[in-house]
Design a protein around this motif. Structure first.
Motif, PDB file in Angstrom:
ATOM      1  N   ARG A 299       0.919  -1.252  -0.116  1.00 49.21           N
ATOM      2  CA  ARG A 299       0.110   0.072  -0.014  1.00 49.21           C
ATOM      3  C   ARG A 299       0.934   1.141  -0.086  1.00 49.21           C
ATOM      4  NH1 ARG A 299      -5.596  -1.535   2.267  1.00 49.21           N
ATOM      5  NH2 ARG A 299      -5.193  -2.505   0.087  1.00 49.21           N
ATOM      6  N   ARG A 300       0.350   2.333  -0.668  1.00 45.82           N
ATOM      7  CA  ARG A 300       1.086   3.616  -1.000  1.00 45.82           C
ATOM      8  C   ARG A 300       1.530   4.012   0.609  1.00 45.82           C
ATOM      9  NH1 ARG A 300      -2.332   7.872  -3.243  1.00 45.82           N
ATOM     10  NH2 ARG A 300      -3.259   7.856  -0.829  1.00 45.82           N
ATOM     11  N   LEU A 301       2.705   4.408   0.741  1.00 43.80           N
ATOM     12  CA  LEU A 301       3.165   5.043   2.125  1.00 43.80           C
ATOM     13  C   LEU A 301       2.562   6.477   2.371  1.00 43.80           C
ATOM     14  CD1 LEU A 301       7.016   4.078   2.049  1.00 43.80           C
ATOM     15  CD2 LEU A 301       4.833   2.800   2.688  1.00 43.80           C
ATOM     16  N   ILE A 302       2.197   6.779   3.683  1.00 43.97           N
ATOM     17  CA  ILE A 302       1.750   8.221   3.829  1.00 43.97           C
ATOM     18  C   ILE A 302       2.676   9.036   4.521  1.00 43.97           C
ATOM     19  CG2 ILE A 302      -0.565   7.602   3.872  1.00 43.97           C
ATOM     20  CD1 ILE A 302      -0.638   7.415   6.730  1.00 43.97           C
ATOM     21  N   SER A 303       2.767  10.260   4.391  1.00 44.42           N
ATOM     22  CA  SER A 303       3.540  11.274   4.932  1.00 44.42           C
ATOM     23  C   SER A 303       3.008  12.091   6.170  1.00 44.42           C
ATOM     24  CB  SER A 303       4.121  12.372   3.953  1.00 44.42           C
ATOM     25  OG  SER A 303       4.620  11.722   2.648  1.00 44.42           O
ATOM     26  N   PRO A 304       4.224  12.482   7.244  1.00 42.38           N
ATOM     27  CA  PRO A 304       3.403  13.253   8.238  1.00 42.38           C
ATOM     28  C   PRO A 304       3.108  14.789   7.488  1.00 42.38           C
ATOM     29  CG  PRO A 304       5.717  13.007   8.601  1.00 42.38           C
ATOM     30  CD  PRO A 304       5.346  12.096   7.308  1.00 42.38           C
ATOM     31  N   HIS A 305       2.237  15.434   8.220  1.00 43.31           N
ATOM     32  CA  HIS A 305       1.687  16.627   7.614  1.00 43.31           C
ATOM     33  C   HIS A 305       1.682  17.494   8.906  1.00 43.31           C
ATOM     34  CE1 HIS A 305      -0.590  20.079   6.140  1.00 43.31           C
ATOM     35  NE2 HIS A 305      -0.462  19.372   4.950  1.00 43.31           N
ATOM     36  N   PRO A 306       2.464  18.700   8.783  1.00 40.51           N
ATOM     37  CA  PRO A 306       2.562  19.454   9.884  1.00 40.51           C
ATOM     38  C   PRO A 306       1.167  19.918  10.839  1.00 40.51           C
ATOM     39  CG  PRO A 306       3.212  20.637   8.376  1.00 40.51           C
ATOM     40  CD  PRO A 306       3.098  19.377   7.652  1.00 40.51           C
ATOM     41  N   GLU A 307       0.184  20.270   9.843  1.00 43.82           N
ATOM     42  CA  GLU A 307      -1.132  20.627  10.426  1.00 43.82           C
ATOM     43  C   GLU A 307      -1.632  19.362  11.251  1.00 43.82           C
ATOM     44  OE1 GLU A 307      -2.434  23.437  10.513  1.00 43.82           O
ATOM     45  OE2 GLU A 307      -1.452  24.755   9.285  1.00 43.82           O
ATOM     46  N   LEU A 308      -1.669  18.110  10.724  1.00 48.03           N
ATOM     47  CA  LEU A 308      -2.392  17.184  11.267  1.00 48.03           C
ATOM     48  C   LEU A 308      -1.462  16.615  12.468  1.00 48.03           C
ATOM     49  CD1 LEU A 308      -3.223  14.767   8.416  1.00 48.03           C
ATOM     50  CD2 LEU A 308      -4.620  16.228   9.743  1.00 48.03           C
ATOM     51  N   MET A 309      -0.012  16.961  12.440  1.00 44.66           N
ATOM     52  CA  MET A 309       0.717  16.837  13.741  1.00 44.66           C
ATOM     53  C   MET A 309       0.270  17.647  14.838  1.00 44.66           C
ATOM     54  SD  MET A 309       2.994  14.236  12.964  1.00 44.66           S
ATOM     55  CE  MET A 309       4.560  14.532  13.877  1.00 44.66           C
ATOM     56  N   HIS A 310      -0.077  19.042  14.443  1.00 44.09           N
ATOM     57  CA  HIS A 310      -0.439  20.053  15.527  1.00 44.09           C
ATOM     58  C   HIS A 310      -1.904  19.638  16.008  1.00 44.09           C
ATOM     59  CE1 HIS A 310      -1.234  23.602  17.192  1.00 44.09           C
ATOM     60  NE2 HIS A 310      -2.370  24.127  16.637  1.00 44.09           N
ATOM     61  N   VAL A 311      -2.739  18.943  15.354  1.00 41.09           N
ATOM     62  CA  VAL A 311      -4.228  18.569  15.720  1.00 41.09           C
ATOM     63  C   VAL A 311      -4.018  17.385  16.642  1.00 41.09           C
ATOM     64  CG1 VAL A 311      -6.381  17.439  14.914  1.00 41.09           C
ATOM     65  CG2 VAL A 311      -5.476  19.619  13.788  1.00 41.09           C
ATOM     66  N   ALA A 387       0.963  12.332  17.683  1.00 39.21           N
ATOM     67  CA  ALA A 387       1.403  12.879  19.118  1.00 39.21           C
ATOM     68  C   ALA A 387       1.541  11.754  19.920  1.00 39.21           C
ATOM     69  CB  ALA A 387       0.598  14.024  19.453  1.00 39.21           C
ATOM     70  N   VAL A 388       2.649  11.745  20.852  1.00 39.00           N
ATOM     71  CA  VAL A 388       3.085  10.821  22.062  1.00 39.00           C
ATOM     72  C   VAL A 388       3.630  11.544  23.240  1.00 39.00           C
ATOM     73  CG1 VAL A 388       3.955   8.667  22.528  1.00 39.00           C
ATOM     74  CG2 VAL A 388       3.761   9.163  20.067  1.00 39.00           C
ATOM     75  N   ALA A 389       2.859  11.199  24.163  1.00 38.09           N
ATOM     76  CA  ALA A 389       3.785  11.604  25.403  1.00 38.09           C
ATOM     77  C   ALA A 389       3.726  10.556  26.419  1.00 38.09           C
ATOM     78  CB  ALA A 389       2.744  12.742  25.877  1.00 38.09           C
ATOM     79  N   GLU A 390       4.704  10.572  27.653  1.00 40.28           N
ATOM     80  CA  GLU A 390       4.798   9.890  28.557  1.00 40.28           C
ATOM     81  C   GLU A 390       4.198  10.439  29.897  1.00 40.28           C
ATOM     82  OE1 GLU A 390       7.954   6.757  30.138  1.00 40.28           O
ATOM     83  OE2 GLU A 390       8.696   8.884  30.109  1.00 40.28           O
ATOM     84  N   ALA A 391       3.098   9.778  30.309  1.00 45.75           N
ATOM     85  CA  ALA A 391       2.601  10.658  31.666  1.00 45.75           C
ATOM     86  C   ALA A 391       1.846   9.450  32.313  1.00 45.75           C
ATOM     87  CB  ALA A 391       1.302  11.516  31.227  1.00 45.75           C
ATOM     88  N   GLU A 392       1.824   9.641  33.786  1.00 46.00           N
ATOM     89  CA  GLU A 392       1.224   8.779  34.748  1.00 46.00           C
ATOM     90  C   GLU A 392       1.499   7.255  34.544  1.00 46.00           C
ATOM     91  OE1 GLU A 392      -3.139   9.248  34.832  1.00 46.00           O
ATOM     92  OE2 GLU A 392      -2.802  11.490  34.606  1.00 46.00           O
ATOM     93  N   GLU A 393       2.917   7.215  34.392  1.00 50.83           N
ATOM     94  CA  GLU A 393       3.722   6.063  34.026  1.00 50.83           C
ATOM     95  C   GLU A 393       3.003   4.952  32.936  1.00 50.83           C
ATOM     96  OE1 GLU A 393       3.132   3.792  37.778  1.00 50.83           O
ATOM     97  OE2 GLU A 393       4.607   4.739  38.811  1.00 50.83           O
ATOM     98  N   SER A 394       2.373   5.802  31.796  1.00 50.78           N
ATOM     99  CA  SER A 394       1.991   5.238  30.702  1.00 50.78           C
ATOM    100  C   SER A 394       2.618   6.120  29.451  1.00 50.78           C
ATOM    101  CB  SER A 394       0.490   5.219  30.896  1.00 50.78           C
ATOM    102  OG  SER A 394       0.131   4.504  31.829  1.00 50.78           O
ATOM    103  N   VAL A 395       2.205   5.417  28.320  1.00 54.06           N
ATOM    104  CA  VAL A 395       2.570   6.056  26.991  1.00 54.06           C
ATOM    105  C   VAL A 395       1.364   6.425  26.396  1.00 54.06           C
ATOM    106  CG1 VAL A 395       3.682   6.296  24.783  1.00 54.06           C
ATOM    107  CG2 VAL A 395       4.610   4.936  26.690  1.00 54.06           C
ATOM    108  N   TRP A 396       0.997   7.669  26.100  1.00 58.28           N
ATOM    109  CA  TRP A 396      -0.433   8.159  25.618  1.00 58.28           C
ATOM    110  C   TRP A 396      -0.084   8.449  24.258  1.00 58.28           C
ATOM    111  CZ3 TRP A 396      -4.934   9.567  28.899  1.00 58.28           C
ATOM    112  CH2 TRP A 396      -4.356   9.213  30.184  1.00 58.28           C
TER     113      TRP A 396
END
Length: 411
Positions: A299-311, A387-396
């Motif tokens: 399947r075709r690869l997809i690219s990160p988009h700055p606006e979607l990264m922000h959302v 978007a990813v973050a580590e909080a409360e001993e978990s990865v969100w």
């Protein structure tokens, strides 16, 4: 009290305390204390210090006041309960309200080490073992085993069954048992009956570990439903049934395994776990996993988009503010509202959200859920935001997929 704990005193002297988590503690006049957690595991403490643990899965451990273990369960006993990871059904095609992940356990029993071997059984069903060679092995409620070696290296072994990574809402529908195996090209029929306020039914299937998610054509006759599939290649199939409730709330109610043809033996899924690398590196890791999965089915690869990264980052911050995994903010706003309000150049968007213990298990968990797998592998996506973050001993984590205007998604 202010924590919403409810204490009731009865005429016979018994005191009952009900906690918001669903746990219950009973104190009896004879000195016994019986604690029942929300998963119906029961710990009884006697006045002489003796403890008995009766788990909902059948495990039993009795420990005297001096710590002597009278009897316990075999180390390889498997506990069929939901994993701690929280993965919500994807929004757009499917949506659901959030919820806090199960507690990590409100106490534990320790088995006295012998010849360098030790074991701890936590009330949530987790076991932690230590071995003479320095290894530490933690087995969670679904049989996932995390081995930590003396040099700090971690290895996570997923169950060979490739089971559903969340909680099945079996009370919303009854799904008939599927055959253990079918031939290549043979028709597989999925049937069942919905209950209560269910408005819709989705039936999906995929071959593990790498196959695309296939949506069945569901036919309904009042409360009964059926869907048919045919597979053109041998493999290990997983069939999942989802139901849709009012307000687009969607839940998975069934996950069954069917062998198609005569495939190779299905090996355990083994993941190497590294310390959390930071938000940016974790995001790049998940984008790489998305495209690796798409590449395996050409399947075709997809690219990160700055606006979607922000959302995606905004959606992640909304989840962290609420402390739950959800497709909606406290104001009821979802990913579609954010992209429309910002007039982003995407005419279709969808979202995956999760809270897991490790970033490595996040993608693996999504790929074991038909709706999330369909999101990751869909032909029409052109871009993604993560978007990813580590909080409360978990990865969100949050993934936002978008199809850009004026582009042929099949080209």
């Amino acid at each position: 009290d202010r924590r919403k704990n409810v204490r009731t005193t009865y005429p016979d002297g018994r005191i009952n305390v009900t906690f918001p988590s669903g746990a219950i503690e009973d104190r009896f006049p004879d000195g016994r204390i019986v604690f029942t957690d929300r998963r119906k595991n029961v710990r009884t403490t006697y006045p002489d210090g003796r403890q008995e643990l009766r788990m909902a899965t059948g495990r039993r451990v009795t420990i005297r006041a001096d710590g002597t273990v009278l009897h316990s369960v075999p180390a390889d006993t498997r506990v069929e309960e939901p994993v701690r990871d929280t993965i919500r059904e994807p929004v757009a095609a499917t949506r659901s309200d959030g919820g806090r992940p199960p507690p990590r356990g409100e106490g534990s029993l320790r088995i006295i080490p012998s010849n360098g071997y030790g074991k701890i059984i936590v009330l949530d069903g987790t076991t932690r073992e230590t071995f003479p060679d320095g290894r530490r092995v933690e087995t969670d409620r679904l049989g996932q085993r995390i081995t930590t070696w003396p040099d700090g290296k971690k290895e996570l072994r997923m169950p060979a069954a490739y089971g559903y990574p969340g909680e099945l809402k079996t009370g919303l529908a009854t799904v008939d048992r599927l055959p253990d195996a079918v031939d290549v090209g043979e028709e597989l029929t999925v049937t069942g009956q919905i209950h209560g306020e269910v408005e819709g039914v989705n039936v999906m299937a995929f071959l593990v570990p790498d196959g695309d998610a296939i949506e069945g054509d569901v036919r309904r006759a009042e409360q009964r439903f059926h869907a048919r599939f045919r597979f053109g290649e041998a493999g290990h199939c997983r069939v999942q049934v989802q139901v849709v409730l009012p307000k687009a709330r969607t839940y998975t109610v069934s996950h069954q395994s069917v062998i198609v043809g005569n495939p190779d033996v299905l090996e355990d899924e083994v993941l190497e776990i590294v310390p959390y690398p930071g938000d940016e590196a974790a995001q790049l890791f998940l984008i790489d996993r998305i495209n690796a999965s798409r590449k395996r089915i050409r399947r075709r690869l997809i690219s990160p988009h700055p606006e979607l990264m922000h959302v995606a980052r905004i959606r992640l911050e909304e989840m962290l503010a609420q402390g739950i995994v959800s497709h909606y903010s406290m104001a009821g706003l979802d990913v579609g509202w954010h992209t429309t309000y910002r007039r982003l150049p995407f005419h279709r968007v969808s979202e995956n959200v999760a809270r897991t213990r490790f970033v490595e298990t996040m993608h693996a968990g999504w790929m074991l859920s038909a709706g999330h797998r369909a999101n990751i592998l869909a032909k029409h996506w052109t871009h993604v935001g993560v978007a990813v973050a580590e909080a409360e001993e978990s990865v969100w984590g949050v993934q936002v997929f978008g199809q850009r205007f004026n582009r042929n998604p099949l080209r």
